[in-house]
Scaffold this motif. Structure first.
Motif: not given
Lengths: 470, 470
Positions: B81-91, B414-422
């Motif tokens: 469930s953390a994969a999206n967040g980690i990929a964003g950190s990588y990017a 860059l990665f632009g995942s919505i929900g990230y900012a909160t």
């Protein structure tokens, strides 16, 4: 229908044919054009979930009720949030079709530093990740073969009971394909069994049955996934053997069946159920999935070595594996054959504990115990309910509840991701409303698990005029 | 401290030394024993997030403020469930240490059908998936080398500014390691530059500077990640060149700096900013990250070919790449050298638009426009604020806001995942409270994005006695 239709429409026409009437997921700029085609297909609706994890759980819950489901996400940021749900579907043999809107072939070949990429030109990373947790992962790369690839992937999900992953570059969505391809329905039938192997296996099982005084049937997860519940019931009818369910097999046999004996979980079973199962001299195990939570931490203690396992791809008799003897066909054969060799069999008595809820006496002054709760809940269920229980207290507790009629139980016993049940209940609610608008979905969860995926409540509100929080 | 300490404690002692004072994540049965050791280390606290996606976003937000962070999840169901967040950190080059509690070595070797597995004996799947989106992924497999492996992984995250993945089998958590290992601090320093290459590059840049009439500095994402903001400001001080920021570089230079000229986003720039940047005859680009959203869809139009790029691992002058000439050291050299060759340079005027908010006239009868909003917000910021903006309207809009003083801007451009900012705002709030209890974190998001990760609000409530929803 026009002679040529957009590939986007083709996808939803096929899903409609397969009984997938709700599509789960979230919009994103690489799948927006695809989602626009949903409205062109009568009978398919868009669920529109609040986030992708919840959407993936919903798709899993829907597939457990209707046999197949579809999840649509967008490249990277969308799909990755669904990874946990898809892995759960893989572990638990649930067929979810995951379609991901991805950048155009041109952008991919140019390795553009697009948003939602890792910024390093590797556009294939997400597919590689999903290849690990799906039966098959493909990228659509040619409009002429695209309809065929979609058909094959849909079939793969259905037949293998596993999720599949289809990356759809956005440039293909509006490309036209021949509408008459839709006239040939996708073949979902299983191939026949190996006739020689099947004959040998049936003969061996008949011999073991003749010799047995105290045979039982044990129904498990993959009986539900392979939708052989009717065959299981017929086998119990014809043989009168006591029939038990595992936690993951619960609702694989109606608990109102006169030969239903209870839920077997190794050392965690009720003592009379444990005794009944472990003293059997022949175990017919249908769709077994021997995970720790499903077996009371691997605590099965059969006194017999006479165990027959029926699986989706093979049958195992003691140590002998009969490949390509699939449960569907061999169960049909056994329903015909076994009654002929049951001359000496006298049906044994069933354990009493599974029916204990009927004699439950309630004193208002006494504390509410887990045992009381789950027995009491048994009287609350209606025969068409769908009962979803969360990993932990709810899933362990519901084992002792009685499911009347055709109640469907949903719980992620093997993968055990907390938060799953709320999302799955939301998905099941869409499936339920398609089957019967009065069908109830009942969620059992804890306040800790509930906070992980609480948005799912809003996802399914459109399904109900009333919702009760107990 | 005793002579020998548990490996679990060692991990948190090291994190404490590295300034990681809050640990994000969720408990699960394969990491519970590890989490018990947090309380043994003064100065480290547990955030306890509501779900893993939110936890991963929080860890990312925290690392953007404090330079490094730690996320702890459990095997399969947690980590995925953390994969999206980690990929964003990588990017986006954000150093997050992801520690995953996994089954014991014995269970793994035995391929047990444990909960949280895929049920097929493949225990290495999740690590393989994370290897795709981290700088390095390892499994601890030996207690004697474990402290060294943790040290190396912590250093790798810090130096490469990328996430790392460490799978920790639960049997190692209580094993003892020598406490005196903690006396040697982990070396986080960068190696020196290649002296010959650096000398040639400095000489070449000095030549270009002598010839330039209208040079500018452009600061981008990786200047922030490599924490060279002070050097960037000194370079602007010493040279008096106008300095601009990209969207991802916003807050790489104080916008109160007398030579700050505005935010450059290609065709999406304010016209006077666009003109000022594109008419330059020398561009000193620091930490450039040329993604679509960061460049106005790749619409940079420098009129000059005299571009010098400073990166974390190399320097590029026009087409020539000088490997192992890292921005940190060459910027120091240039701050010393460039003033000596600026004899003929007359500082040019700055664009007026970035300061337009100061003359904003408000008529209560007029509609609230985006332009009004973001200019008006500029007067609301305090110099120590952390401003987190969500992909979409908020992130595009905040480009035109003025950040006074040392405001830190956080946005996943860059990665632009919505929900990230909160989620990131929640994480940043922990970092802010560690730096200065009066520091404010301000979240700009939309109601659509907010629903994806709304639980993050509860995650950070403990940080604030007051929270305002505007």
């Amino acid at each position: 229908m026009p002679e040529k239709i957009a590939l986007g429409r083709y996808v939803f026409e096929r899903l409609n044919q397969l009984g997938v009437n709700t599509v789960f997921g979230l919009p994103g700029d690489f799948n927006l054009a695809l989602l626009d085609h949903i409205d062109e297909v009568d009978g398919v609706r868009w669920a529109g979930n609040a986030n992708e994890l919840n959407a993936s759980y919903a798709a899993d819950g829907y597939a457990r009720v209707k046999g197949l489901s579809c999840l649509i996400t967008t490249f990277g940021v969308g799909e990755l949030s669904a990874a946990n749900g898809i892995a759960g579907s893989y572990a638990e043999h649930v067929p979810v079709i995951h379609i991901v809107g991805v950048p155009t072939v041109k952008a991919t070949k140019g390795k553009l530093l697009l948003h939602h990429t890792l910024g390093d030109g590797r556009f294939d990373v997400y597919k590689k990740m999903f290849a690990q947790i799906t039966e098959k992962a493909v990228t659509i790369d040619d409009i002429t073969t695209a309809p065929h690839v979609f058909d094959e992937m849909f079939r793969t999900a259905y037949v293998t009971k596993r999720p599949v992953y289809i990356a759809l570059p956005s440039n293909f969505i509006e490309e036209k394909v021949p509408a008459d391809l839709l006239e040939d329905k996708i073949d979902l039938t299983l191939g026949p069994n190996d006739p020689q192997a099947e004959e040998e296996a049936v003969e061996e099982i008949m011999k073991m049955t003749v010799a047995a005084k105290n045979p039982i049937i044990l129904v498990d997860a993959c009986a539900l996934r392979n939708e052989v519940q009717d065959l299981v019931a017929q086998l119990a009818d014809e043989t009168q053997f006591p029939i038990f369910a595992t936690p993951m097999g619960k609702s694989g046999i109606s608990e109102d069946h006169p030969r239903f004996g209870g839920v077997y979980v190794g050392v965690l079973s009720k003592p009379d159920v444990k005794e009944a199962v472990e003293s059997a001299d022949l175990v017919l195990s249908i769709g077994g999935l021997l995970s720790d939570y499903n077996t009371g931490s691997f605590s099965y203690e059969y006194s017999t070595k006479n165990v027959v396992e029926f699986h989706s791809g093979y049958t195992k008799i003691k140590s002998a594996i009969y490949n390509d003897v699939k449960m569907q066909w061999i169960l049909e054969k056994l329903i015909e054959s076994l009654p002929n060799v049951l001359g000496d069999y006298t049906p044994v008595d069933l354990p009493a504990s599974p029916q204990a809820y009927k004699s439950l006496v309630v004193e208002p002054s006494e504390p509410i115990t887990q045992s009381f709760l789950w027995n009491r809940v048994s009287t609350f269920f209606k025969p068409t309910d769908i009962a979803v229980s969360e990993t932990g207290t709810s899933a362990f507790g519901i084992i002792q509840a009685h499911f009347p009629g055709q109640v469907i139980g949903i719980s992620q016993v093997l993968f055990g991701s907390i938060g799953y049940a709320t999302g799955a209940a939301a998905g099941a609610s869409f499936a339920a409303s398609e089957l019967n608008p009065n069908r109830r979905v009942i969620l059992f969860t804890g306040e800790g698990s509930f906070q992980l995926t609480t948005q799912s409540v809003s996802d399914c509100l459109q399904q109900y005029s009333t919702m009760e929080l107990l």
